[in-house]
Design an enzyme around this catalytic site. Structure first.
Site, short mmCIF file in Angstrom:
data_model
loop_
_atom_site.label_atom_id
_atom_site.label_comp_id
_atom_site.label_asym_id
_atom_site.label_seq_id
_atom_site.Cartn_x
_atom_site.Cartn_y
_atom_site.Cartn_z
N LYS A 149 7.23 -2.32 6.04
CA LYS A 149 5.82 -2.12 5.96
C LYS A 149 5.28 -2.49 4.42
O LYS A 149 4.02 -2.91 4.56
CB LYS A 149 5.73 -0.69 6.06
N TYR A 184 12.86 -0.10 7.50
CA TYR A 184 11.19 0.55 7.89
C TYR A 184 10.33 0.09 6.90
O TYR A 184 9.18 -0.42 6.94
CB TYR A 184 11.35 1.63 8.61
N ASP A 220 2.85 6.16 3.84
CA ASP A 220 3.19 6.52 2.26
C ASP A 220 4.60 6.26 1.89
O ASP A 220 5.08 5.96 0.65
CB ASP A 220 3.04 7.97 2.07
N GLU A 221 5.54 5.88 2.98
CA GLU A 221 6.75 5.55 2.78
C GLU A 221 7.14 4.28 1.69
O GLU A 221 8.24 3.79 1.27
CB GLU A 221 7.79 5.44 3.76
#
Length: 356
Positions: free
Chosen positions: A177, A173, A147-148
């Site tokens: 993604k 990060y 969800d980030e």
């Protein structure tokens, strides 16, 4: 509908597919299957779907432990040590599989801030290599994400992330993604690969590396260290037990619509301070038995997932709806598996000290 022939087990990509149709894979390649969520997925398949063979592909970095597969039937589970960035190796491993579930990722925010290079390599280049192998050998592909990628929300904002929300990643990060998700979407649309994506909220449960917040807090207490809390601990995360997550992934793999993105969450929002307080209470520690440390750079304020689409389309519901009960069982697992985590605990703490 269930079909057992490995050659025709999945339908071709169709972006206007109307209803999910069940297709059970017979031979899955699980990348990153010796990591936290991947390990739990492999155990779930081994226990609940003995008809499905699993090949685990893992480069066994510091976060991958082959002992995670101990006790599983080696007639059903194979381990191949290798890197998803290695195209030649993928040419040897991928053929013969009818599905790939990709857990392989560099995933720790603090590490990504200290050294983003491995995150670019594994999360972006590695995904690209997998997508090219999927395209070459016509293999069903599921991409496990976070969800980030959606960034964060204000604490007072009551809305939740939805699948079509724009990506606004904050860290090296989450940005890598996000890039990997976009590659999957592009390969699905441009080349017609049979792919789905899932973005999950924060996981907790067995086999999570001690660098992460929950197991680090638990193992700090078990080793006589004081737990750490960034800033005031007001940052809110949406929590899901890893067992609920891996069952959700199976449902998406078997019944999800090609080309779709599914958000997987359990509607369990808690601040970091509340999570820490829960662990301290369950472990018999005073509520103030922790140290505050400097706020993480670019620390996202709040994550929250709206899993309505996934729940309505596939009929999924979490089982672990009592966070305290789930945390109690997680604490018990770390108490009982000291030999699993203790060899890497000292090294992990030294790495945190080096990062300041």
């Amino acid at each position: 509908m269930r079909r057992d022939d490995a050659l025709g087990i999945f339908r071709k990509a169709s972006h206007d597919a109307s209803q999910p149709v069940e297709h059970v894979p017979q031979n899955i390649l699980v990348t990153g299957g010796c990591g936290f969520i991947g390990t739990n997925f492999v155990h779930m398949v081994a226990e609940e779907h003995p008809e499905t063979h699993v090949t685990v592909l893992d480069k066994l970095s510091y976060a991958g432990n082959p002992e995670n597969l101990a006790g599983l039937d080696r007639g059903q589970i194979d381990l191949v040590v290798g890197d998803i960035c290695d195209a030649a190796m993928l040419d040897e491993v991928v053929p013969g599989h009818d599905a790939i579930v990709n857990f392989a990722a560099e995933s720790h925010n603090d590490n990504s801030i200290a050294d983003p290079g491995p995150f670019v390599e594994t999360n972006i280049v590695g995904t690209y290599q997998l997508l090219e192998a999927v395209r070459k050998y016509d293999v069903r592909y599921h991409h496990v994400s976070t969800d980030e990628v959606y960034g964060d929300m204000a604490l007072e904002d009551r809305r939740r992330f939805e699948p079509d929300d724009p990506y606004r990643p904050s860290s090296p990060y989450s940005s890598t993604k996000a890039a990997s998700d976009l590659l999957v979407r592009a390969w699905c649309r441009t080349y017609g690969i049979r792919a789905t994506i899932s973005n999950s909220s924060n996981n907790y449960g067995p086999y999570q590396h001690v660098e992460k917040f929950v197991p680090r807090t638990i193992t700090n207490i078990l080793t006589g260290r004081r737990p750490k809390l960034y800033g005031m601990g007001r940052n809110v995360r949406d929590w899901i037990h890893v067992e609920d997550h891996v069952h959700a992934l199976w449902d998406i793999l078997v019944r999800g619509r090609i080309g779709e993105t599914y958000l997987v969450g359990a509607r369990c929002e808690m601040s970091n301070a509340e999570v820490l307080g829960c662990i301290l209470r369950l472990m018999g520690e005073p509520e103030d038995a922790y140290d505050k440390v400097a706020e993480r750079p670019g620390h996202d304020v709040r994550y929250a997932i709206d899993p309505s689409k996934f729940e309505e389309e596939l009929g999924w519901k979490p089982v672990h709806t009592d966070f305290e009960a789930g945390m109690r069982s997680t604490i018990a697992w770390y108490r009982e598996h000291e030999l699993w985590w203790k060899p890497v605990k000292e090294q992990t703490e030294r790495r945190y000290e080096a990062m300041g």
